[in-house]
Scaffold this active site. Structure first.
Site, short mmCIF file in Angstrom:
data_model
loop_
_atom_site.label_atom_id
_atom_site.label_comp_id
_atom_site.label_asym_id
_atom_site.label_seq_id
_atom_site.Cartn_x
_atom_site.Cartn_y
_atom_site.Cartn_z
N HIS A 180 0.84 -1.20 0.00
CA HIS A 180 0.00 0.00 0.00
C HIS A 180 0.87 1.25 0.00
CE1 HIS A 180 0.56 1.11 4.32
NE2 HIS A 180 0.62 -0.19 4.53
N ASP A 212 -0.61 4.40 0.82
CA ASP A 212 -1.12 5.39 1.77
C ASP A 212 -0.35 5.27 3.08
OD1 ASP A 212 -2.43 2.85 2.11
OD2 ASP A 212 -3.87 3.80 3.47
N ASP A 269 6.65 1.63 6.81
CA ASP A 269 5.24 1.21 6.58
C ASP A 269 4.59 2.10 5.54
OD1 ASP A 269 2.68 0.26 6.75
OD2 ASP A 269 2.28 1.11 8.72
N GLU A 274 -5.00 1.19 2.58
CA GLU A 274 -4.84 0.08 3.54
C GLU A 274 -5.04 0.56 4.97
OE1 GLU A 274 -3.10 -2.72 6.35
OE2 GLU A 274 -2.40 -0.68 6.00
N GLU A 275 -4.62 1.80 5.22
CA GLU A 275 -4.62 2.29 6.60
C GLU A 275 -6.02 2.65 7.10
OE1 GLU A 275 -2.16 1.97 8.46
OE2 GLU A 275 -0.28 2.18 7.34
N GLU A 287 2.92 -6.89 3.62
CA GLU A 287 3.58 -6.31 4.78
C GLU A 287 3.41 -7.19 6.01
OE1 GLU A 287 1.99 -2.71 6.47
OE2 GLU A 287 0.10 -3.06 5.45
ZN LIG Z 1 1.20 -0.82 6.49
#
Ligand SMILES: [Zn+2]
Length: 448
Positions: A82, A84, A114, A148-149, A176
């Site tokens: 991802h 974002d 991340d 994703e977040e 991840e």
């Molecule tokens: Zn992540």
């Protein structure tokens, strides 16, 4: 499919250069605004000759699917990442979180770990493979996704639900690791390979009480009394001990690999997770993590109730973040356990329920992920990890894909990268990015 061919020389090909560019796109979610970043990745891969395709539920938040054709000897492998990132507002950063500055060998910025740094490892490996001109054993599919977040609705969930054909034939996916890290004394470098994630069941508990004047003793029918019972019942954060096969295997491997006294502590915890002495002397963060792996956890996070200081509340609402162990645990079972534990009447409404993941498989693909880490870092200890977080890996299994969280990272023993996730001053060592890119390259060349 871009309008004009791009010049490969206009793009970086090393993981640090790529991560730097990715970090400089502000993709804070909400709102996400991933388009410019995703378009840049599309251009980068177009210039390298890969097939690319954009798919969007929301045009401002496209997803990219890129494919590097292989020789068809093995099924396609999916990499997913991802772009974002979580917000930086209210955080005290030493450097510009979107500057992508390289300082003393470390790359700074939101998403460095991340997961823009992680995506940069994947991209650098793909570019290297494409440049070599030798096709891998099977197709490699890269999904670069939005959102994703904040629930994945416009990202991985959209792709899985609306475009499952993109993933036809895929059996394994790598994404991840959901912040999987375990210090355990930092005596050896631990390389987690996430094989299972806990899943969220978020619940609103409504406690009803007899309203009235607050000048008199409220008694057991009061909503505040019930609130107290609820909070006491879940104090400690869990619903009772349960050892699942995945966690048992994880603890077994850790106990065997870790030096003393850490190996012994893990072994004692595995033998009797209810024995408080087992985790004595262990770092508090590690201990809380390990305890979270042997129980469904519940934390009260939001409380609403009451109208005035002198009025007994007729109702108090408590939001509970529940996380269920991986395995065949249904939400009804979880709600029943919660009710039994609290022991007073309350309404329970499920607000969010995460997807159930299949039982983890520690088959040849897992061995390959662990083997690459062992080969590239002979001193390190790869192990199968269960994480308490959930990632996009919860969405692909419904297409028959087994997901693994794999962030090959050569981190310093004395430093935690988890401490930087979603935190100010997120950063990653340039050497760690290069190590990760090498590991991904190894995986892609001969994946099975
Ligand atoms: Zn992540």
């Amino acid at each position: 499919m871009s309008a004009a061919p791009k010049d490969p020389a206009a793009f970086p090909s090393d993981p640090v250069g790529i991560a730097q560019r990715l970090i400089r796109f502000e993709t804070v979610n909400p709102p996400g605004a991933e388009a410019a970043c995703v378009h840049w990745v599309r251009d980068l891969l177009d210039a390298a000759g890969l097939d690319t395709r954009l798919l969007a539920k929301d045009p401002a938040r496209p997803n990219l699917i890129a494919r590097l054709p292989g020789r068809g000897l093995v099924p396609p492998l999916l990499l997913h990442a991802h772009v974002d990132v979580v917000p930086v507002a209210g955080q005290d950063w030493t450097r510009d979180p979107f500057g992508g500055e390289l300082v003393d060998g470390e790359l700074w910025g939101r998403g460095a770990v991340d997961m823009k740094g992680h995506l940069a490892m994947m991209l650098a490996a793909l570019l290297r493979l494409a440049a070599a001109g030798t096709p891998p054993a099977g197709d490699v599919i890269l999904a670069v996704v939005a959102d994703e977040e904040a629930g994945s609705a416009t990202g991985a969930r959209f792709l899985v639900e609306e475009h499952p054909e993109l993933f036809a034939g895929v059996r394994h996916a790598v994404g991840e690791d959901g912040g999987a890290e375990l210090g355990l004394g930092r005596q050896v470098r631990l390389h987690p390979v996430v094989v299972a994630e806990k899943r969220a069941v978020w619940v609103r508990a409504t406690l009803h009480g007899t309203p009235g004047h607050a000048s008199r003793a409220a008694g057991p029918t009061g909503a505040a009394h019930k609130l107290q019972r609820l909070l006491t019942a879940i104090d400690g954060g869990g619903l009772g001990t349960l050892m699942t096969p995945a966690v048992d295997r994880m603890l077994q491997e850790l106990a065997a690999a870790l030096p003393q006294p850490f190996g012994g502590r893990v072994a004692a915890f595995r033998a009797d997770p209810d024995d408080p002495a087992a985790l004595a002397g262990m770092d508090e963060t590690d201990a809380r993590y390990l305890r979270s792996l042997v129980q469904h956890t519940v934390n009260a996070t939001v409380v609403h109730g009451g109208t005035a200081t002198n009025v007994l509340p007729a109702r108090i609402d408590v939001e509970l973040d529940g996380r269920l162990l991986p395995g065949d645990f249904g939400r009804e079972d979880f709600l029943r356990q919660l009710r039994e534990r609290v022991g007073c009447d309350m309404d329970l409404e499920v607000l969010v329920e995460g997807d159930k993941m299949p039982a983890p498989r520690l088959d040849g693909f897992y061995e390959r992920l662990a083997g690459i880490l062992k080969a590239k870092d002979p001193e390190g200890v790869p192990f199968p990890m269960v994480t308490t977080a959930s990632t996009d890996a919860r969405l692909f299994p419904r297409l028959g894909i087994q997901c693994y969280g794999w962030l090959p990272l050569l981190h310093d023993l004395d430093r935690s990268y988890r401490g930087r996730l979603h935190c100010p001053d997120e950063r990653i060592a340039a050497g760690a990015l290069a190590f990760g890119a090498d590991c991904f390259h190894e995986l892609l060349i001969g994946h099975d």
